[in-house]
Scaffold this motif. Structure first.
Motif, PDB file in Angstrom:
ATOM      1  N   MET A 223     105.231   4.088 -10.247  1.00 32.34           N
ATOM      2  CA  MET A 223     103.994   3.869  -9.492  1.00 32.34           C
ATOM      3  C   MET A 223     104.223   3.095  -8.197  1.00 32.34           C
ATOM      4  SD  MET A 223     101.459   2.851 -12.679  1.00 32.34           S
ATOM      5  CE  MET A 223     100.269   2.114 -11.539  1.00 32.34           C
ATOM      6  N   ALA A 224     105.470   2.922  -7.786  1.00 29.46           N
ATOM      7  CA  ALA A 224     105.770   2.105  -6.609  1.00 29.46           C
ATOM      8  C   ALA A 224     105.026   2.582  -5.367  1.00 29.46           C
ATOM      9  CB  ALA A 224     107.269   2.096  -6.351  1.00 29.46           C
ATOM     10  N   HIS A 225     104.812   3.895  -5.259  1.00 27.50           N
ATOM     11  CA  HIS A 225     104.127   4.433  -4.073  1.00 27.50           C
ATOM     12  C   HIS A 225     102.660   4.020  -4.005  1.00 27.50           C
ATOM     13  CE1 HIS A 225     103.214   7.284  -7.307  1.00 27.50           C
ATOM     14  NE2 HIS A 225     102.184   7.694  -6.588  1.00 27.50           N
ATOM     15  N   LEU A 226     102.115   3.507  -5.120  1.00 27.13           N
ATOM     16  CA  LEU A 226     100.717   3.087  -5.152  1.00 27.13           C
ATOM     17  C   LEU A 226     100.522   1.636  -4.723  1.00 27.13           C
ATOM     18  CD1 LEU A 226      99.664   4.728  -8.554  1.00 27.13           C
ATOM     19  CD2 LEU A 226      99.198   5.577  -6.242  1.00 27.13           C
ATOM     20  N   MET A 227     101.624   0.953  -4.473  1.00 30.30           N
ATOM     21  CA  MET A 227     101.526  -0.430  -4.001  1.00 30.30           C
ATOM     22  C   MET A 227     100.692  -0.473  -2.715  1.00 30.30           C
ATOM     23  SD  MET A 227     102.491  -3.660  -4.459  1.00 30.30           S
ATOM     24  CE  MET A 227     103.761  -3.475  -5.723  1.00 30.30           C
ATOM     25  N   PRO A 228      99.662  -1.336  -2.656  1.00 32.96           N
ATOM     26  CA  PRO A 228      98.810  -1.397  -1.456  1.00 32.96           C
ATOM     27  C   PRO A 228      99.621  -1.611  -0.180  1.00 32.96           C
ATOM     28  CG  PRO A 228      97.834  -2.661  -3.238  1.00 32.96           C
ATOM     29  CD  PRO A 228      99.186  -2.248  -3.714  1.00 32.96           C
ATOM     30  N   SER A 229      99.176  -0.983   0.897  1.00 36.08           N
ATOM     31  CA  SER A 229      99.925  -1.023   2.158  1.00 36.08           C
ATOM     32  C   SER A 229     100.121  -2.445   2.674  1.00 36.08           C
ATOM     33  CB  SER A 229      99.205  -0.187   3.215  1.00 36.08           C
ATOM     34  OG  SER A 229      97.865  -0.652   3.405  1.00 36.08           O
ATOM     35  N   LYS A 230      99.136  -3.306   2.458  1.00 41.96           N
ATOM     36  CA  LYS A 230      99.266  -4.689   2.922  1.00 41.96           C
ATOM     37  C   LYS A 230     100.425  -5.386   2.217  1.00 41.96           C
ATOM     38  CE  LYS A 230      96.578  -8.920   3.668  1.00 41.96           C
ATOM     39  NZ  LYS A 230      95.249  -9.584   3.504  1.00 41.96           N
ATOM     40  N   LEU A 231     100.572  -5.117   0.918  1.00 38.92           N
ATOM     41  CA  LEU A 231     101.677  -5.712   0.175  1.00 38.92           C
ATOM     42  C   LEU A 231     103.012  -5.087   0.589  1.00 38.92           C
ATOM     43  CD1 LEU A 231     100.139  -5.997  -3.418  1.00 38.92           C
ATOM     44  CD2 LEU A 231     100.390  -7.787  -1.708  1.00 38.92           C
ATOM     45  N   GLN A 232     103.008  -3.793   0.872  1.00 33.79           N
ATOM     46  CA  GLN A 232     104.235  -3.144   1.340  1.00 33.79           C
ATOM     47  C   GLN A 232     104.690  -3.730   2.667  1.00 33.79           C
ATOM     48  OE1 GLN A 232     104.424   1.177   1.152  1.00 33.79           O
ATOM     49  NE2 GLN A 232     102.887   1.227  -0.483  1.00 33.79           N
TER      50      GLN A 232
ATOM     51  N   GLY B 101     104.239  -6.680   3.610  1.00 32.92           N
ATOM     52  CA  GLY B 101     104.751  -8.018   3.333  1.00 32.92           C
ATOM     53  C   GLY B 101     106.111  -8.014   2.662  1.00 32.92           C
ATOM     54  N   GLY B 102     106.588  -6.816   2.260  1.00 35.65           N
ATOM     55  CA  GLY B 102     107.928  -6.716   1.672  1.00 35.65           C
ATOM     56  C   GLY B 102     107.984  -6.174   0.263  1.00 35.65           C
TER      57      GLY B 102
ATOM     58  N   GLY C   5     110.157  -5.361  -7.171  1.00 43.34           N
ATOM     59  CA  GLY C   5     110.026  -6.648  -6.501  1.00 43.34           C
ATOM     60  C   GLY C   5     109.922  -6.520  -4.995  1.00 43.34           C
ATOM     61  N   ALA C   6     110.225  -7.609  -4.289  1.00 46.44           N
ATOM     62  CA  ALA C   6     110.114  -7.657  -2.832  1.00 46.44           C
ATOM     63  C   ALA C   6     111.498  -7.706  -2.202  1.00 46.44           C
ATOM     64  CB  ALA C   6     109.305  -8.885  -2.398  1.00 46.44           C
ATOM     65  N   ARG C   7     111.587  -7.183  -0.977  1.00 50.00           N
ATOM     66  CA  ARG C   7     112.864  -7.221  -0.254  1.00 50.00           C
ATOM     67  C   ARG C   7     113.228  -8.656   0.095  1.00 50.00           C
ATOM     68  NH1 ARG C   7     110.095  -3.241   2.187  1.00 50.00           N
ATOM     69  NH2 ARG C   7     109.717  -4.510   4.043  1.00 50.00           N
ATOM     70  N   PHE C   8     114.501  -8.976  -0.009  1.00 50.90           N
ATOM     71  CA  PHE C   8     114.993 -10.326   0.233  1.00 50.90           C
ATOM     72  C   PHE C   8     114.622 -10.802   1.640  1.00 50.90           C
ATOM     73  CE2 PHE C   8     118.294 -13.129   1.968  1.00 50.90           C
ATOM     74  CZ  PHE C   8     118.225 -14.176   1.051  1.00 50.90           C
ATOM     75  N   GLY C   9     114.079 -12.024   1.730  1.00 50.30           N
ATOM     76  CA  GLY C   9     113.785 -12.641   3.013  1.00 50.30           C
ATOM     77  C   GLY C   9     112.471 -12.256   3.640  1.00 50.30           C
ATOM     78  N   THR C  10     111.722 -11.326   3.013  1.00 51.55           N
ATOM     79  CA  THR C  10     110.421 -10.937   3.561  1.00 51.55           C
ATOM     80  C   THR C  10     109.374 -11.982   3.195  1.00 51.55           C
ATOM     81  OG1 THR C  10     109.952  -9.623   1.579  1.00 51.55           O
ATOM     82  CG2 THR C  10     110.980  -8.484   3.457  1.00 51.55           C
TER      83      THR C  10
ATOM     84  N   LEU D 108     106.625 -11.913   1.421  1.00 50.62           N
ATOM     85  CA  LEU D 108     106.219 -11.960   0.018  1.00 50.62           C
ATOM     86  C   LEU D 108     107.374 -12.361  -0.898  1.00 50.62           C
ATOM     87  CD1 LEU D 108     103.698  -9.001  -0.345  1.00 50.62           C
ATOM     88  CD2 LEU D 108     103.251 -11.449  -0.178  1.00 50.62           C
ATOM     89  N   TRP D 109     108.603 -12.073  -0.507  1.00 48.42           N
ATOM     90  CA  TRP D 109     109.745 -12.581  -1.279  1.00 48.42           C
ATOM     91  C   TRP D 109     109.733 -14.108  -1.250  1.00 48.42           C
ATOM     92  CZ3 TRP D 109     113.917 -15.763  -0.767  1.00 48.42           C
ATOM     93  CH2 TRP D 109     114.940 -15.647  -1.700  1.00 48.42           C
TER      94      TRP D 109
END
Length: 531
Positions: A217-226, A228-229, A236-241, A243-244
């Protein structure tokens, strides 16, 4: 609805009986503040766990897991390793022994007597009394949201009801009443959470199927959160972003390390008779705490898969943007009615166990550590009860005015503030005879000041809401003045504790070598029971 009300009334009858039992055996200040130093290890361990894990963990951080997914399970690891093993074995035994040697009744009094400083005791007591109502408000908001969704009770009425209910036995019964009720409530919480985890995995076809569904379901992650990383609830979130940084500096690090300097937890180490009781408590706490936090974070993340399957929406969409409503909505709309009633009892237990401890430690900080210190005479039980009443009122006011989706943030704020203000002086005071009064003062004041500066002017979440940085400098965060994408620009998402705790520790160690050593006789007294 009727079954829920009946279950709540039966539960409250047991709680009030235990509160009455605590009141009947509370005669002296030592009884009110330390449960007479004769508490059972099982009661202490369950009370410790129930105080640590509240609606802020289940509702607030469970809701945060609905946004950020499984990375929050790193906090569960820290609660086991730091919150149980290091806290009870590394800190608990020395805290109990030194507290006995110095005849300390509260956490600030332990620090004050270790360093022979009335200022340290008043300063620590002031921080606790002023800021623990914010943490208490987060817990109060959590249970009030559940009452609002589960029973249809107006949110404001739920706030008042819970406040009056808790005040009835905390003000009268002291720590004995708090710990007796905590232990009973912990048993309810544990059973409820295990059933919740089993039911969630069953609905999704088992553990493997549930995790595979959520990963897809990763593609359903809200765009605002995407932006943010975030890459997914299992990824999870990309390192250093941004939201990470939020996940790992504010939630995982801030809360996971901050537990070591929580006054309402540290005081429990002084309620048992010997180290043997603390050893027994490690096993109970090591089982109970990961069950509570691990289940809440796992179910919070998996709620996205369940909501999508049932309603075609993910958790944050179901909660209309308020993550504090994710877990209550999941229980009310997904779980069977009989379980919703049981969960309501569990959340009553989680909220009441933590709130009672917060009210108690805030009240005794006012009476014992501030009022008694100023007046120069021992505070009576009546004075302690007045302090608890003042803390109860302050928490209610904060709960009324705090914005939505604040539970996890308010909890992390208090944990981080305590770590920066208390942890270096507390840790070094227990282990290092060379630690001095001047170093403790410099570390505590410096850690508190650094944490508050970062909170008011740098950390975006709080600085933007408070508005002081905007009023003085025209920007929500001073870090936003740096070039976008630079390391300095990213600092607006770095938790205050990441900066403040190392600063406080460096100040403590440096000042210890630059200030006058304490009298050898006093240091030997502090460590006479520590070998």
């Amino acid at each position: 609805m009727i079954s829920k009300v009946i279950a709540i009334l039966l539960y409250l009858a047991v709680v009030m009986y235990l509160g009455y039992k605590g009141w009947k055996t509370t005669q002296r200040p030592t009884d009110y503040m330390l449960a007479g130093r004769r508490m059972s290890p099982w009661v202490m361990a369950l009370s410790y766990g129930a105080t640590f894990v509240s609606t802020s963990a289940i509702v607030g951080f469970g809701g945060a897991a609905g946004l950020f997914g499984f990375p929050l399970l790193w906090l569960t690891f820290l609660t086991i390793f730091v919150g149980v093993f290091i806290a009870m074995v590394g800190f608990g035994k020395r805290t109990r022994r030194m507290g006995l040697s110095l005849n300390s009744h509260t956490f600030p009094e332990l620090l004050g007597r270790r360093y022979r400083s009335s200022f340290i005791q008043r300063f620590a007591g002031g921080i606790i009394f002023l800021f623990i109502p914010i943490y208490a408000a987060a817990v109060l908001i959590g249970i009030s949201r559940i009452l609002e969704i589960s029973l249809g009770v107006p949110y404001e009425a739920a706030l008042v009801f819970m406040t009056l209910l808790l005040a009835a036995y905390v003000i009268t019964g002291g720590l004995k009443a708090v710990m007796y009720t905590d232990a009973f409530q912990a048993l309810i919480m544990g059973m409820m959470m295990l059933m919740l985890l089993g039911g969630t995995y069953y609905m999704l076809g088992g553990v493997t199927e549930a995790h595979s569904t959520l990963a897809s379901m990763a593609h359903l992650m809200p765009s605002k959160l995407q932006l943010g990383g975030m890459e997914g609830w299992t990824q999870g979130a990309r390192f250093g972003t941004p939201l990470w940084l939020v996940i790992y500096t504010t939630i995982v690090y801030g809360v996971g390390i901050g537990v070591l300097a929580q006054p309402q937890l540290a005081v429990r180490f002084m309620t048992v008779h010997s180290d043997r009781e603390l050893n027994r408590a490690v096993l109970v706490g090591g089982i109970f705490i990961p069950i509570m936090t691990g289940v809440a974070f796992t179910v919070g993340a998996l709620s996205n898969a369940v909501f999508m399957e049932k309603f075609g929406k993910i958790s944050i969409a179901m909660a209309a943007g308020n993550m504090d409503k994710i877990i209550p909505l999941y229980i009310e709309k997904i779980m069977p009615p009989w379980f919703a009633g049981l969960f309501l009892l569990g959340m009553f237990a989680a909220a009441m166990s933590t709130l009672s401890s917060q009210y108690h430690v805030g009240g005794t900080s006012l009476s014992r550590d501030i009022w008694e210190n100023i007046k120069g005479r021992e505070a009576s039980v009546a004075a302690s009860r007045f302090g608890v009443a003042a803390t109860v009122l302050a928490a209610l006011i904060w709960a009324w005015v705090l914005p939505p989706s604040v539970i996890a943030r308010a909890t992390a704020f208090f944990f981080g503030l305590c770590a920066a203000s208390f942890l270096p002086a507390y840790l070094l005071g227990l282990y290092w005879k060379r630690m001095t009064k001047g170093a403790a003062v410099i570390s505590m004041v410096g850690g508190f000041a650094t944490s508050m500066f970062w909170l008011l002017f740098v950390h975006l979440k709080e600085a933007k809401v408070i508005g002081l940085s905007k009023a003085l400098f025209g920007v929500d965060s001073l870090a936003s003045l740096a070039p976008k994408g630079s390391a300095m620009w990213l600092m607006q998402w770095v938790d205050p504790n990441v900066i403040a705790l190392p600063v406080a520790m460096l100040l403590a160690v440096g000042a210890a070598y630059a200030t006058q050593t304490m009298q050898r006789e006093h240091v030997e007294l502090c460590f006479e029971n520590i070998r």
